[in-house]
Design an enzyme around this catalytic site. Structure first.
Site, mmCIF file in Angstrom:
data_model
loop_
_atom_site.group_PDB
_atom_site.id
_atom_site.type_symbol
_atom_site.label_atom_id
_atom_site.label_comp_id
_atom_site.label_asym_id
_atom_site.label_seq_id
_atom_site.Cartn_x
_atom_site.Cartn_y
_atom_site.Cartn_z
ATOM 1 N N THR A 14 0.831 -1.207 0.000
ATOM 2 C CA THR A 14 0.000 0.000 0.000
ATOM 3 C C THR A 14 0.865 1.256 0.000
ATOM 4 O O THR A 14 0.719 2.138 -0.858
ATOM 5 C CB THR A 14 -0.906 0.003 1.256
ATOM 6 O OG1 THR A 14 -1.636 -1.209 1.269
ATOM 7 C CG2 THR A 14 -1.855 1.184 1.262
ATOM 8 N N VAL A 15 1.776 1.349 0.963
ATOM 9 C CA VAL A 15 2.556 2.588 1.105
ATOM 10 C C VAL A 15 3.648 2.665 0.030
ATOM 11 O O VAL A 15 3.852 3.721 -0.577
ATOM 12 C CB VAL A 15 3.158 2.707 2.522
ATOM 13 C CG1 VAL A 15 3.907 4.032 2.664
ATOM 14 C CG2 VAL A 15 2.073 2.597 3.594
ATOM 15 N N GLY A 136 0.126 8.903 10.118
ATOM 16 C CA GLY A 136 0.127 8.920 8.646
ATOM 17 C C GLY A 136 0.482 10.262 8.051
ATOM 18 O O GLY A 136 1.606 10.736 8.188
ATOM 19 N N ILE A 138 -0.398 13.288 8.789
ATOM 20 C CA ILE A 138 -0.333 14.490 9.635
ATOM 21 C C ILE A 138 1.124 14.747 10.025
ATOM 22 O O ILE A 138 1.765 13.881 10.620
ATOM 23 C CB ILE A 138 -1.171 14.314 10.929
ATOM 24 C CG1 ILE A 138 -2.618 13.957 10.589
ATOM 25 C CG2 ILE A 138 -1.101 15.556 11.791
ATOM 26 C CD1 ILE A 138 -3.482 13.661 11.810
ATOM 27 N N GLY A 189 -12.843 -3.268 4.286
ATOM 28 C CA GLY A 189 -11.392 -3.087 4.197
ATOM 29 C C GLY A 189 -10.851 -2.045 5.159
ATOM 30 O O GLY A 189 -9.687 -1.665 5.079
ATOM 31 N N GLU A 192 -8.366 -4.974 9.492
ATOM 32 C CA GLU A 192 -7.647 -6.158 9.011
ATOM 33 C C GLU A 192 -8.425 -7.424 9.366
ATOM 34 O O GLU A 192 -9.235 -7.416 10.294
ATOM 35 C CB GLU A 192 -6.294 -6.254 9.721
ATOM 36 C CG GLU A 192 -5.424 -5.041 9.599
ATOM 37 C CD GLU A 192 -4.584 -5.037 8.336
ATOM 38 O OE1 GLU A 192 -4.423 -6.111 7.743
ATOM 39 O OE2 GLU A 192 -4.129 -3.947 7.945
ATOM 40 N N ASP A 203 -1.328 -0.741 18.168
ATOM 41 C CA ASP A 203 -0.862 0.189 17.128
ATOM 42 C C ASP A 203 -0.824 1.624 17.680
ATOM 43 O O ASP A 203 0.142 2.367 17.462
ATOM 44 C CB ASP A 203 -1.806 0.087 15.919
ATOM 45 C CG ASP A 203 -1.431 1.059 14.822
ATOM 46 O OD1 ASP A 203 -0.425 0.805 14.129
ATOM 47 O OD2 ASP A 203 -2.131 2.084 14.667
ATOM 48 N N LYS A 207 2.578 4.179 18.270
ATOM 49 C CA LYS A 207 2.678 5.579 17.824
ATOM 50 C C LYS A 207 2.856 6.510 19.016
ATOM 51 O O LYS A 207 3.616 7.481 18.954
ATOM 52 C CB LYS A 207 1.428 5.953 17.030
ATOM 53 C CG LYS A 207 1.304 5.148 15.734
ATOM 54 C CD LYS A 207 -0.084 5.286 15.155
ATOM 55 C CE LYS A 207 -0.246 4.491 13.880
ATOM 56 N NZ LYS A 207 -1.656 4.361 13.468
HETATM 57 N N1 LIG Z 1 -1.039 1.103 5.082
HETATM 58 C C1 LIG Z 1 -1.025 2.281 5.694
HETATM 59 O O1 LIG Z 1 -1.936 3.092 5.523
HETATM 60 C C2 LIG Z 1 0.119 2.649 6.600
HETATM 61 C C3 LIG Z 1 0.107 3.893 7.242
HETATM 62 C C4 LIG Z 1 1.187 4.263 8.057
HETATM 63 C C5 LIG Z 1 2.234 3.396 8.204
HETATM 64 N N2 LIG Z 1 2.221 2.174 7.588
HETATM 65 C C6 LIG Z 1 3.374 1.287 7.769
HETATM 66 O O2 LIG Z 1 4.017 1.166 6.513
HETATM 67 C C7 LIG Z 1 4.615 -0.127 6.412
HETATM 68 C C8 LIG Z 1 4.094 -0.815 5.147
HETATM 69 O O3 LIG Z 1 2.687 -0.957 5.262
HETATM 70 P P1 LIG Z 1 1.783 -1.395 4.010
HETATM 71 O O4 LIG Z 1 0.376 -1.173 4.443
HETATM 72 O O5 LIG Z 1 2.268 -0.755 2.773
HETATM 73 O O6 LIG Z 1 2.069 -2.965 3.977
HETATM 74 P P2 LIG Z 1 1.718 -4.010 2.814
HETATM 75 O O7 LIG Z 1 0.700 -3.434 1.900
HETATM 76 O O8 LIG Z 1 1.453 -5.300 3.484
HETATM 77 O O9 LIG Z 1 3.095 -4.107 2.012
HETATM 78 C C9 LIG Z 1 4.219 -4.761 2.521
HETATM 79 C C10 LIG Z 1 5.248 -4.891 1.415
HETATM 80 O O10 LIG Z 1 6.393 -5.525 1.954
HETATM 81 C C11 LIG Z 1 6.771 -6.605 1.094
HETATM 82 N N3 LIG Z 1 7.368 -7.672 1.889
HETATM 83 C C12 LIG Z 1 6.800 -8.381 2.890
HETATM 84 N N4 LIG Z 1 7.679 -9.269 3.368
HETATM 85 C C13 LIG Z 1 8.802 -9.136 2.642
HETATM 86 C C14 LIG Z 1 10.042 -9.783 2.633
HETATM 87 N N5 LIG Z 1 10.311 -10.776 3.474
HETATM 88 N N6 LIG Z 1 10.976 -9.363 1.760
HETATM 89 C C15 LIG Z 1 10.710 -8.357 0.883
HETATM 90 N N7 LIG Z 1 9.538 -7.713 0.840
HETATM 91 C C16 LIG Z 1 8.608 -8.092 1.712
HETATM 92 C C17 LIG Z 1 5.505 -7.066 0.438
HETATM 93 O O11 LIG Z 1 5.820 -7.726 -0.791
HETATM 94 P P3 LIG Z 1 4.700 -8.258 -1.827
HETATM 95 O O12 LIG Z 1 4.024 -7.008 -2.336
HETATM 96 O O13 LIG Z 1 5.482 -8.933 -2.878
HETATM 97 O O14 LIG Z 1 3.800 -9.143 -1.046
HETATM 98 C C18 LIG Z 1 4.769 -5.737 0.229
HETATM 99 O O15 LIG Z 1 5.190 -5.142 -0.970
HETATM 100 C C19 LIG Z 1 4.290 -0.850 7.708
HETATM 101 O O16 LIG Z 1 5.329 -0.667 8.617
HETATM 102 C C20 LIG Z 1 3.042 -0.114 8.205
HETATM 103 O O17 LIG Z 1 2.886 -0.177 9.603
HETATM 104 C C21 LIG Z 1 1.186 1.788 6.798
#
Ligand SMILES: NC(=O)c1ccc[n+]([C@@H]2O[C@H](COP(=O)([O-])OP(=O)(O)OC[C@H]3O[C@@H](n4cnc5c(N)ncnc54)[C@H](OP(=O)(O)O)[C@@H]3O)[C@@H](O)[C@H]2O)c1
Length: 430
Positions: A14-15, A136, A138, A189, A192, A203, A207
């Site tokens: 996502t990010v 996020g 902010i 969605g 989780e 969580d 923060k």
């Molecule tokens: N989502 C939000 O709105 C949000 C907001 C603030 C902070 N965050 C933080 O941002 C971070 C990412 O969140 P996200 O929501 O983007 O997570 P996500 O959608 O689950 O994406 C995780 C990514 O990491 C990759 N990955 C997982 N295991 C791996 C490994 N062993 N080796 C290499 N790549 C690996 C995945 O690969 P594949 O794509 O190939 O599966 C995917 O691309 C987290 O720390 C989360 O807490 C998220």
């Protein structure tokens, strides 16, 4: 012009995809701010064949994100994999160890290892940016570190988890109970499949530990956060909150007390007069109180690809321009250790709901228990009458120490006419 800043991204979920999209769509603007070219030179994720919304043909793919983090041609590694340990930690440690700047959105990693990683970054003379890890989109950490740097921070408090705020908002608007609203949020969605990190307050606690470290200049103290989630919030309490002029919000709150640092995450009764009471749905908000500035409240989107990418790129621009304070506001070597102020010493007002048998003398027994523990009742409501049956009795207290409050509730719970464990929600004067 400075040389091109070469960027590697580990994690394209996502990010990660949001960051790539922002880098491309706003390239001209970003390079004007940066005063140099920004080039994405390497990416890594788990599954190369996964369909993604971004075109990666021109970027080098690395199967191993840790090896990528050590590449000599990379200046900045953006870690967007997630998790407090494992690959994410290895990527960040490797990048810092090789003298590369790091930007991450990973609150779990920083809540557990933030101080150590900040020390490593400092030893290597590189930046560790984590604006996206708290609320996020902010820009609260930058506001604390820079815009509010002249103030002693008296307290920080915020709605830091959009999933919980969405569930509580929906419960209030629809009158439905927690389980039904959670199931709907999962379907949409907004929650989780395994929602426990969000709804159990973990969580928010991650923060809050980071927010408190930046606000009060202490090393990250996640273990010292008192954590309660929202599973036990009922539609009945939400309705009573409304009648009493409050909204129930899951807040993270931190302040310094004479006993040390108080960091707590739990549902709160927030007066309707407070701006934060009106922050609804998936939005986040953070209120900072400084000794000279007074109260400042920032509200916005606390998650999602675009807002989180906005925060990640803000850190990247600070690195590109070599500006900005250290991630925690002061050098890692200057972060102090603080004792954790125990919850038993917490002093505040309380909301209590009791289910009691409607019988003469019950209220007298309850008020006697509070009197004996020197807890002063502010107001007491009994809605409806059903002689001999269970009815809710709700009361709020004046400020009292939590230990006394819990002793009073133990006495009340032992009364034969009180048929359920008392429900307690702390009231926050915001
Ligand atoms: N989502 C939000 O709105 C949000 C907001 C603030 C902070 N965050 C933080 O941002 C971070 C990412 O969140 P996200 O929501 O983007 O997570 P996500 O959608 O689950 O994406 C995780 C990514 O990491 C990759 N990955 C997982 N295991 C791996 C490994 N062993 N080796 C290499 N790549 C690996 C995945 O690969 P594949 O794509 O190939 O599966 C995917 O691309 C987290 O720390 C989360 O807490 C998220």
């Amino acid at each position: 012009m400075k040389p091109t800043l070469k960027i590697a991204i580990a994690g394209l979920g996502t990010v990660g995809t949001g960051v790539v999209a922002l880098l491309r769509r706003n390239r001209t603007l970003l390079e004007r701010h940066a005063g140099r070219k920004l080039e994405l030179v390497a990416v890594s994720a788990r599954d190369r064949n996964r369909t993604r919304t971004i075109d990666l043909d021109a970027v080098a793919w690395h199967a191993d994100p840790v090896a990528m983090a050590a590449l000599p041609e990379v200046d900045v590694v953006i870690e967007l994999i997630g998790g407090s340990d494992g690959v994410a930690r290895q990527v960040v440690t490797t990048a810092l160890g090789h003298g590369k700047h790091v930007v991450t959105a990973n609150k779990a990693l920083l809540a557990h290892h933030g101080t150590t990683l900040a020390r490593l970054a400092e030893a290597k003379g590189v930046a560790l940016g984590f604006e996206a890890a708290v609320a996020g989109g902010i820009p609260i950490l930058k506001a604390l570190r820079e815009g509010l740097a002249a103030n002693h921070i008296l307290r920080v408090c915020g709605i830091l988890n959009g999933t919980c705020n969405y569930i509580l908002s929906q419960m209030r608007q629809s009158g439905r109970d927690f389980a039904a609203v959670l199931a709907e949020a999962q379907g949409l969605g907004y929650a989780e499949a395994d929602p426990s990190f969000d709804i159990d307050g973990v969580d928010t606690a991650h923060k809050l530990a980071l927010l408190a470290a930046v606000a009060f200049g202490n090393s990250v103290n996640f273990a010292g956060v008192h954590v309660e989630g929202i599973r036990h919030v009922t539609a009945l309490d939400i309705a009573f909150a409304h009648d009493l002029g409050y909204r129930i919000k899951l807040l993270g709150l931190a302040r310094l007390t004479e006993h040390g640092i108080e960091q707590r995450v739990h549902p709160c009764m927030v007066p309707l007069t407070a701006p934060i009471a009106h922050v609804e749905g998936v939005f986040n908000a953070v209120m900072i109180e400084g000794d000279f500035v007074g109260r400042v409240t920032l509200e916005g989107r606390g998650a999602g690809a675009d807002p989180t990418a906005s925060a990640v790129i803000a850190d990247l621009l600070d690195i590109a321009t070599e500006r900005g304070a250290p991630g925690f506001g002061v050098p890692a070597s200057a972060l102090v250790e603080r004792a954790t102020s125990p919850m038993a010493r917490h002093s505040g007002a309380y909301y209590v709901r009791l289910m009691v048998v409607d019988r003469p003398g019950v209220i007298a027994d309850i008020t006697a228990a509070f009197r004996d523990e020197a807890v002063s009742i502010e107001q007491l409501l009994q809605r409806g009458r059903a002689p001999g049956e269970a009815v809710p009795v709700v009361l709020t207290t004046h400020d009292t120490e939590e230990a006394a409050m819990l002793r009073a509730l133990d006495r009340i719970h032992a009364l034969e006419t009180v048929i359920e464990p008392p429900r307690l929600i702390r009231v926050e004067n915001l």
